[in-house]
Write a protein that holds these residues in place. Sequence first.
Motif, short mmCIF file in Angstrom:
data_model
loop_
_atom_site.label_atom_id
_atom_site.label_comp_id
_atom_site.label_asym_id
_atom_site.label_seq_id
_atom_site.Cartn_x
_atom_site.Cartn_y
_atom_site.Cartn_z
N GLY A 68 -3.82 -4.76 9.21
CA GLY A 68 -2.41 -4.67 8.84
C GLY A 68 -1.62 -5.61 9.74
O GLY A 68 -1.55 -5.40 10.95
N GLY A 96 -10.07 -2.83 8.26
CA GLY A 96 -8.77 -2.91 7.60
C GLY A 96 -7.76 -3.55 8.54
O GLY A 96 -7.64 -3.13 9.69
N GLN A 129 0.85 -1.20 0.00
CA GLN A 129 0.00 0.00 0.00
C GLN A 129 0.89 1.24 0.00
O GLN A 129 1.90 1.30 0.70
CB GLN A 129 -0.87 0.06 1.25
CG GLN A 129 -1.92 -1.04 1.34
CD GLN A 129 -2.81 -0.86 2.57
OE1 GLN A 129 -4.02 -0.75 2.46
NE2 GLN A 129 -2.20 -0.80 3.74
N ASN A 176 2.09 -7.46 10.21
CA ASN A 176 3.49 -7.55 9.78
C ASN A 176 3.89 -9.03 9.77
O ASN A 176 3.93 -9.66 10.82
CB ASN A 176 4.38 -6.78 10.74
CG ASN A 176 4.09 -5.28 10.74
OD1 ASN A 176 3.94 -4.67 9.68
ND2 ASN A 176 3.98 -4.70 11.92
C1 BT5 Z 1 -3.89 0.96 13.44
O1 BT5 Z 1 -3.92 2.31 13.60
O2 BT5 Z 1 -3.23 0.21 14.12
C2 BT5 Z 1 -4.73 0.45 12.27
C3 BT5 Z 1 -3.88 0.10 11.09
C4 BT5 Z 1 -4.72 -0.50 9.98
C5 BT5 Z 1 -3.91 -0.75 8.74
C6 BT5 Z 1 -4.69 -1.52 7.70
S1 BT5 Z 1 -3.68 -2.16 6.42
C7 BT5 Z 1 -5.06 -2.56 5.46
C8 BT5 Z 1 -6.04 -1.41 5.62
N1 BT5 Z 1 -5.76 -0.33 4.68
C9 BT5 Z 1 -5.42 0.81 5.32
O3 BT5 Z 1 -5.14 1.89 4.77
N2 BT5 Z 1 -5.42 0.62 6.66
C10 BT5 Z 1 -5.81 -0.75 6.99
P1 BT5 Z 1 -3.34 3.09 14.84
O4 BT5 Z 1 -3.75 2.42 16.13
O5 BT5 Z 1 -3.73 4.49 14.61
O6 BT5 Z 1 -1.78 2.92 14.72
C11 BT5 Z 1 -1.02 3.68 13.83
C12 BT5 Z 1 0.41 3.79 14.37
O7 BT5 Z 1 1.06 2.52 14.27
C13 BT5 Z 1 1.30 4.74 13.59
O8 BT5 Z 1 1.18 6.05 14.07
C14 BT5 Z 1 2.70 4.16 13.82
O9 BT5 Z 1 3.20 4.61 15.06
C15 BT5 Z 1 2.44 2.68 13.94
N3 BT5 Z 1 2.70 1.96 12.68
C16 BT5 Z 1 2.68 2.39 11.40
N4 BT5 Z 1 2.93 1.39 10.54
C17 BT5 Z 1 3.13 0.28 11.30
C18 BT5 Z 1 3.41 -1.07 11.00
N5 BT5 Z 1 3.56 -1.53 9.76
N6 BT5 Z 1 3.53 -1.92 12.05
C19 BT5 Z 1 3.39 -1.52 13.33
N7 BT5 Z 1 3.12 -0.24 13.67
C20 BT5 Z 1 2.99 0.65 12.66
#
Ligand code: BT5
Length: 247
Positions: A130, A128, A37, A132
């Motif tokens: 995500g 959604g 993405q 890893n």
């Molecule tokens: C979440 O938000 O944890 C929800 C993430 C959902 C992602 C999925 S992927 C498929 C679908 N399409 C999208 O566009 N979104 C969904 P939140 O609790 O707000 O956490 C976000 C925070 O996690 C960021 O500010 C970073 O600090 C951290 N972060 C960013 N990328 C990360 C990753 N790959 N792995 C772990 N932490 C991450």
Amino acid sequence: MIGDKLIYFDTINSTNIFLKEHWKELPSETVVWASKQTGGYGRMKREWISPRGGLWFSVLFKPKNRPMNPWHYVRLYTMAIKNVLSKKFKLETVIKWPNDLLVDNKKICGILGEGIYTGKTVAAIIVGIGLNVNNKIPDELKDIATSYIEEKNKKINLEKLLKQINSTAYYKYYIKYFKNNTISVFTKQWINNLNIRNGDFIKIISQNGEKHGKIVSIHGDYLEVLLENGLIENIYAGEVSLRKESV
Ligand code: BT5
């Protein structure tokens, strides 16, 4: 079954955005999956880093005679993924209220639920996910994030994993508990799997700053917290990030 209709992209801005644009013409339980993405996002539009190797997908629900609250569907996926990682891949995770899975305090999975409203009723829910998996964690996230490969030094076939997660979500939880009269049984199970308990001291970080308090009771969508100033306040899932504190 969830994922009977599967739409795959090599690269997309965001699988959630795709479903927001196409939910009307797609059936309930459609899954959109992308290898990469370019505009993945989390809560409050925070960036979600989504390189090749991770599992990035979204699921559309159009609930008829089923619970309408998007948070139920977020919880569905935290439970399904925790279950699959433990049973099939020997990786133990804990659920961090309200929407994350952690390994040793590092985030391996984040889930975002969004409701599409027509007037005051929810017409569709987009979840959604995500996770890893085979992706290395970039340096800027090393302190707060991990992946399956970082933990186990092994890879997982992403298509198989996607199917296992969706069938677990569907058979173990969705068809059993996602009815208006049994959803509370599921919510209780989920609360029992959390990494917080009544009496825990927590720091609540929101856009308005930080607060400290003690958990009085835990609910699906909110925590009842006794704040330092002696007042009891309900802290809602959409608004805050929690940090657990020792006394
Ligand atoms: C979440 O938000 O944890 C929800 C993430 C959902 C992602 C999925 S992927 C498929 C679908 N399409 C999208 O566009 N979104 C969904 P939140 O609790 O707000 O956490 C976000 C925070 O996690 C960021 O500010 C970073 O600090 C951290 N972060 C960013 N990328 C990360 C990753 N790959 N792995 C772990 N932490 C991450």
